[in-house]
Design an enzyme around this catalytic site. Sequence first.
Site, short mmCIF file in Angstrom:
data_model
loop_
_atom_site.label_atom_id
_atom_site.label_comp_id
_atom_site.label_asym_id
_atom_site.label_seq_id
_atom_site.Cartn_x
_atom_site.Cartn_y
_atom_site.Cartn_z
N ASP A 91 4.73 -14.16 -3.90
CA ASP A 91 5.55 -12.97 -4.03
C ASP A 91 6.93 -13.15 -3.41
O ASP A 91 7.96 -12.80 -4.10
CB ASP A 91 4.84 -11.59 -3.56
CG ASP A 91 4.13 -11.61 -2.29
OD1 ASP A 91 4.40 -12.80 -1.59
OD2 ASP A 91 4.24 -10.64 -1.72
N TYR B 64 2.35 -15.95 9.23
CA TYR B 64 3.01 -15.67 7.73
C TYR B 64 4.53 -15.89 7.88
O TYR B 64 4.89 -16.60 6.79
CB TYR B 64 2.54 -14.14 7.48
CG TYR B 64 3.10 -13.50 6.56
CD1 TYR B 64 2.65 -13.48 5.42
CD2 TYR B 64 4.56 -12.92 6.58
CE1 TYR B 64 3.29 -12.97 4.09
CE2 TYR B 64 5.22 -12.20 5.52
CZ TYR B 64 4.45 -12.36 4.19
OH TYR B 64 5.09 -11.63 3.19
N SER C 40 -6.03 -3.30 0.33
CA SER C 40 -4.62 -2.22 0.07
C SER C 40 -5.22 -0.77 0.24
O SER C 40 -4.75 0.02 -0.76
CB SER C 40 -3.92 -2.37 -1.18
OG SER C 40 -3.35 -3.66 -0.92
N SER C 41 -5.77 -0.28 1.26
CA SER C 41 -6.11 0.94 1.46
C SER C 41 -4.98 1.72 1.73
O SER C 41 -4.67 2.85 1.41
CB SER C 41 -7.17 1.19 2.55
OG SER C 41 -6.59 0.86 3.71
N SER C 42 -4.02 1.20 2.24
CA SER C 42 -2.84 1.88 2.57
C SER C 42 -2.05 2.01 1.35
O SER C 42 -1.44 3.26 1.24
CB SER C 42 -1.82 0.79 3.53
OG SER C 42 -1.61 -0.50 2.86
N ASP D 197 0.94 -4.59 -3.71
CA ASP D 197 0.00 -3.40 -3.42
C ASP D 197 0.21 -2.13 -4.16
O ASP D 197 -0.61 -1.85 -4.77
CB ASP D 197 -0.24 -3.40 -2.08
CG ASP D 197 -0.27 -4.51 -1.09
OD1 ASP D 197 -0.52 -5.76 -1.77
OD2 ASP D 197 -0.35 -4.49 -0.13
N GLY E 204 -8.11 -2.25 6.09
CA GLY E 204 -7.67 -3.26 6.56
C GLY E 204 -8.69 -4.39 6.29
O GLY E 204 -8.63 -5.56 7.00
P1 ADP Z 1 -4.96 -2.42 3.96
O1 ADP Z 1 -5.33 -3.98 3.68
O2 ADP Z 1 -6.29 -1.87 3.90
O3 ADP Z 1 -4.08 -1.84 3.33
P2 ADP Z 1 -3.49 -1.79 6.25
O4 ADP Z 1 -3.48 -2.30 7.59
O5 ADP Z 1 -2.17 -2.16 5.54
O6 ADP Z 1 -4.79 -2.44 5.56
O7 ADP Z 1 -3.87 -0.12 5.98
C1 ADP Z 1 -4.66 0.81 6.87
C2 ADP Z 1 -4.30 1.81 7.26
O8 ADP Z 1 -3.89 2.51 6.19
C3 ADP Z 1 -5.24 2.51 8.12
O9 ADP Z 1 -5.25 2.07 9.28
C4 ADP Z 1 -4.82 3.95 7.98
O10 ADP Z 1 -3.73 4.17 8.71
C5 ADP Z 1 -4.34 3.87 6.44
N1 ADP Z 1 -5.76 4.49 5.72
C6 ADP Z 1 -6.19 3.60 4.90
N2 ADP Z 1 -7.21 4.27 4.51
C7 ADP Z 1 -7.05 5.66 4.91
C8 ADP Z 1 -8.06 6.87 4.91
N3 ADP Z 1 -9.23 6.77 4.07
N4 ADP Z 1 -7.60 7.72 5.42
C9 ADP Z 1 -6.61 7.97 6.40
N5 ADP Z 1 -5.74 6.68 6.48
C10 ADP Z 1 -5.88 5.64 5.76
MG MG Z 2 -1.99 -2.33 3.28
#
Ligand code: ADP
Ligand code: MG
Length: 391
Positions: free
Chosen positions: A37, A227, A132-134, A178, A128
């Site tokens: 990317d 990275y 891409s939960s964020s 993401d 984490g």
């Molecule tokens: P990922 O790879 O899952 O995106 P990141 O470190 O980029 O990991 O993002 C994780 C962060 O996003 C968590 O520490 C939190 O701050 C936020 N987050 C993710 N899921 C949730 C949730 N279900 N509720 C509240 N905040 C969340």
């Molecule tokens: Mg993320």
Amino acid sequence: MELIDHIISIFQQTYGHAPAHIARAPGRVNLLGEHVDYNDGFVLPAAIDRATYVAFSPADADQTRLVAADFDQEVFFSPRTIPLKTGADGSPLPEWAQYPAGVMWALNENHLEARGLNGVYASNVPRGSGLSSSASVEMAFVIAWQALGGWTLPPMQRALLGQKAENQYVGVNCGIMDQFASACGVENRLLLLDCRSLEWKTIPLPEDVSIVIADTKVRRKLTSGEYNKRRAACEEAVRLLKQDLPDIQSLRDVSVEQFNRFAAKLPELVSQRARHVVEEIERSKQAEALLEAGNIRRFGELMDQCHVSLRDLYEVSCPELDSMARIAQSLDGCHGARLTGAGFGGCTVNLVAREQAERFSQLLAEGYESEIGYQPEIYITRASNGAELLT
Ligand code: ADP
Ligand code: MG
């Protein structure tokens, strides 16, 4: 669905009435095009069937109140406190609240209305692990504020707002993939994004194939240094290759044939890193025609090759990821397996014949446990729609 019922019931308890709306935004996984990317290459992610759900209603005042059900915590903020990164009581916003607050900030910056809302949210995207939960949180809140704001943006514009929030408000230097995948996902299709022009299209994934994600549970800290070193090596390669190829802007502009001609002029390690990028971009260019033709076997082979390249040339794998990919590749029904995401830990992604996905997952978990000593987390998933308002 259970998770939706859960947030509706917390909403009811918290606010004394039912929510007006539910928004949903998925996590994502990248099938091909890794570490390209930032070299203007192509990525092939899919939105997955795990998502963040937000139940919300407009608030009477301009204050926003949010309950993070997964953390059992809540915050209050308003347009006045947003630039200060504090809650209404003046205390610093907890990290989790910076994602939705960052979305409000980015909307304000872009002169899009983000009115006060009362919300409750929860997610089944693991946090984490590189899914891409964020981005799923960000995209869910862009959808929520869009629903209340009376404006409409195309999905890529929504993705860019989420990226802006994460880059400039939360302070995480992520690319666009993401948020793009979470915003633009299409059921049973992979997404093909040109990271230079941001043009994108969808390509079909056969119905009889499952995407299986296997989490090694390895979480390496301090990988951002590595990275940055990879990025620097790519920049160095472009700088040196420009002596012979003056028109190139990035490794995207270098063909495999050109690279082979001039690679000897590069320092060994720089050459190795750049070779991964040049060949991976070539693989991702082949992917479109293969998938259009339904040639999942050959596409799977490209995934396997990608793993070898990330392991041996780019050197971003680790023993746990190597075990997970090797065991997967030996199992029946597996078309391809590779580490996905930045590397050094996190997940592998596997393309598996749908009717064998259960058995595959079980054998992969057992094989991994007997080699590494603990159980991985395995998700059978499929390509899903992007962020949307459900009700
Ligand atoms: P990922 O790879 O899952 O995106 P990141 O470190 O980029 O990991 O993002 C994780 C962060 O996003 C968590 O520490 C939190 O701050 C936020 N987050 C993710 N899921 C949730 C949730 N279900 N509720 C509240 N905040 C969340
Ligand atoms: Mg993320």
